[in-house]
Design a protein around this motif. Structure first.
Motif, PDB file in Angstrom:
ATOM      1  N   ILE A  27       0.842  -1.191   0.000  1.00 32.12           N
ATOM      2  CA  ILE A  27       0.000   0.000   0.000  1.00 32.12           C
ATOM      3  C   ILE A  27       0.881   1.246   0.000  1.00 32.12           C
ATOM      4  O   ILE A  27       1.988   1.230   0.527  1.00 32.12           O
ATOM      5  N   LYS A  28       0.360   2.322  -0.562  1.00 30.82           N
ATOM      6  CA  LYS A  28       1.127   3.562  -0.689  1.00 30.82           C
ATOM      7  C   LYS A  28       0.229   4.746  -0.364  1.00 30.82           C
ATOM      8  O   LYS A  28      -0.925   4.791  -0.773  1.00 30.82           O
ATOM      9  N   SER A  47       3.712   4.130   3.594  1.00 30.93           N
ATOM     10  CA  SER A  47       3.630   3.030   2.641  1.00 30.93           C
ATOM     11  C   SER A  47       4.168   1.779   3.312  1.00 30.93           C
ATOM     12  O   SER A  47       5.046   1.860   4.173  1.00 30.93           O
ATOM     13  N   ALA A  48       3.637   0.626   2.925  1.00 23.33           N
ATOM     14  CA  ALA A  48       4.078  -0.647   3.499  1.00 23.33           C
ATOM     15  C   ALA A  48       4.010  -1.727   2.426  1.00 23.33           C
ATOM     16  O   ALA A  48       3.033  -1.798   1.666  1.00 23.33           O
ATOM     17  N   LEU A  83       8.013  -3.717  11.414  1.00 28.61           N
ATOM     18  CA  LEU A  83       8.407  -4.504  10.243  1.00 28.61           C
ATOM     19  C   LEU A  83       8.066  -5.981  10.438  1.00 28.61           C
ATOM     20  O   LEU A  83       7.569  -6.647   9.522  1.00 28.61           O
ATOM     21  N   TYR A  84       8.341  -6.499  11.648  1.00 25.94           N
ATOM     22  CA  TYR A  84       8.004  -7.896  11.922  1.00 25.94           C
ATOM     23  C   TYR A  84       6.501  -8.123  11.797  1.00 25.94           C
ATOM     24  O   TYR A  84       6.053  -9.159  11.287  1.00 25.94           O
ATOM     25  N   SER A  85       5.721  -7.157  12.252  1.00 20.36           N
ATOM     26  CA  SER A  85       4.261  -7.286  12.173  1.00 20.36           C
ATOM     27  C   SER A  85       3.788  -7.337  10.721  1.00 20.36           C
ATOM     28  O   SER A  85       2.912  -8.135  10.365  1.00 20.36           O
ATOM     29  N   LEU A  86       4.361  -6.480   9.873  1.00 14.97           N
ATOM     30  CA  LEU A  86       3.994  -6.482   8.456  1.00 14.97           C
ATOM     31  C   LEU A  86       4.326  -7.827   7.819  1.00 14.97           C
ATOM     32  O   LEU A  86       3.523  -8.398   7.069  1.00 14.97           O
ATOM     33  N   ALA A  87       5.529  -8.340   8.115  1.00 16.24           N
ATOM     34  CA  ALA A  87       5.968  -9.595   7.506  1.00 16.24           C
ATOM     35  C   ALA A  87       5.199 -10.794   8.065  1.00 16.24           C
ATOM     36  O   ALA A  87       4.734 -11.655   7.308  1.00 16.24           O
ATOM     37  N   ALA A  95      10.016  -7.200   4.525  1.00 21.52           N
ATOM     38  CA  ALA A  95       9.027  -6.130   4.664  1.00 21.52           C
ATOM     39  C   ALA A  95       9.712  -4.780   4.458  1.00 21.52           C
ATOM     40  O   ALA A  95      10.921  -4.635   4.676  1.00 21.52           O
ATOM     41  N   TYR A  96       8.916  -3.795   4.048  1.00 22.04           N
ATOM     42  CA  TYR A  96       9.424  -2.440   3.826  1.00 22.04           C
ATOM     43  C   TYR A  96       8.366  -1.463   4.314  1.00 22.04           C
ATOM     44  O   TYR A  96       7.170  -1.650   4.072  1.00 22.04           O
TER      45      TYR A  96
END
Length: 262
Positions: A27-28, A47-48, A83-87, A95-96
């Motif tokens: 998402i951006k 963004s993620a 970042l860990y949560s996103l991944a 993750a970014y």
């Protein structure tokens, strides 16, 4: 027992070797209020992304939830847990995350300078890296025009300018200390910067001060690079002077010796 509940298929989790790997999906431009290094509420654009191996897609809403629910209104900081949560939400190890915002750097009781900030976090397996970009305004008088006008008369042309500095951070750095102190150091190095509010005496003093510090974009890049070298393990800076007598700008780029940032 009969029920009216229908369980919809999880299309995104469909896997197949025919699905080519995607380096980033996400998402951006998600608008979220968070607190900056001054503890002021600022509107951020975030963004993620995560990587995608052989699944059909990802669950975009999980990324949004992490940003707008789990981390909303918190202080903007390097957060490995984000970042860990996103991944983890997609069972991946990459993750970014990026967060852009604007803040006011306080100079004194009356004056502030607006700076742009961008915080990036990257997870690649067990390696996490953080990068901060700041855009710091300053002002320059062209040394050539200053010398000519002193000898032959006239007014030297002045240029608004900005230094874009990207530096690598550690996960435990304190943004509330790093950003305002680094910005102060940069402004102290260039000596001349835009002031929002001036009376006549202030304007005269500002112009007299500006007359002492004339430098090309090459000089400015070296000055700011010297400051960045004291703050970041790796860094790259780009100074840009917005020309007033040409239809082009001038740019100087400097980076850490042996650094990998470009």
């Amino acid at each position: 027992m009969k029920t009216c509940v229908k369980f919809l298929p999880d299309v995104a989790k469909e896997t197949s070797d025919k699905y080519r790997m995607l380096e980033k999906v996400g998402i951006k431009g998600v608008a979220v209020y968070r607190r900056d290094f001054n503890s002021e509420n600022v509107l951020t654009s975030q963004s993620a992304y995560v990587s995608l191996l052989h699944s059909k897609g990802i669950h975009m809403s999980r990324l949004v939830k992490t940003l707008v629910v789990d981390y909303a209104n918190s202080i903007i900081q390097p957060e490995d847990g984000l970042l860990y949560s996103l991944a983890d939400g997609h069972d991946v190890r990459n993750a970014y995350w990026e967060c852009q915002w604007e803040s006011m750097h306080v100079i004194d009781d009356v004056q502030s300078v607006k700076i742009k900030c961008n915080l990036e976090g990257r997870q690649n397996d067990d390696t996490i890296e953080w990068f901060l970009t700041t855009v710091i305004p300053y002002t320059s008088i062209c040394p050539c025009s200053a010398d000519m006008t002193k000898e032959f008369g006239g007014i030297p042309h002045m240029q608004r300018a900005e230094a874009v500095v990207t530096g690598q951070l550690t996960s435990d750095c304190e943004m509330s200390t790093l950003i305002p102190t680094f910005v102060y150091d940069v402004l102290d190095a260039v000596k001349v910067y835009p002031i929002p509010y001036m009376k006549r005496n202030d304007e005269l003093a500002w112009c007299q001060n500006a007359d002492k510090y004339n430098y090309f974009v090459e000089d400015a890049a070296r000055l700011v690079g010297g400051i960045a070298d004291r703050w970041f393990s790796d860094w790259v800076i780009a100074c840009e002077h917005f020309e007033t007598i040409h239809q082009h700008n001038v740019v100087g780029v400097c980076r850490k010796d042996g650094g990998r940032l470009r």
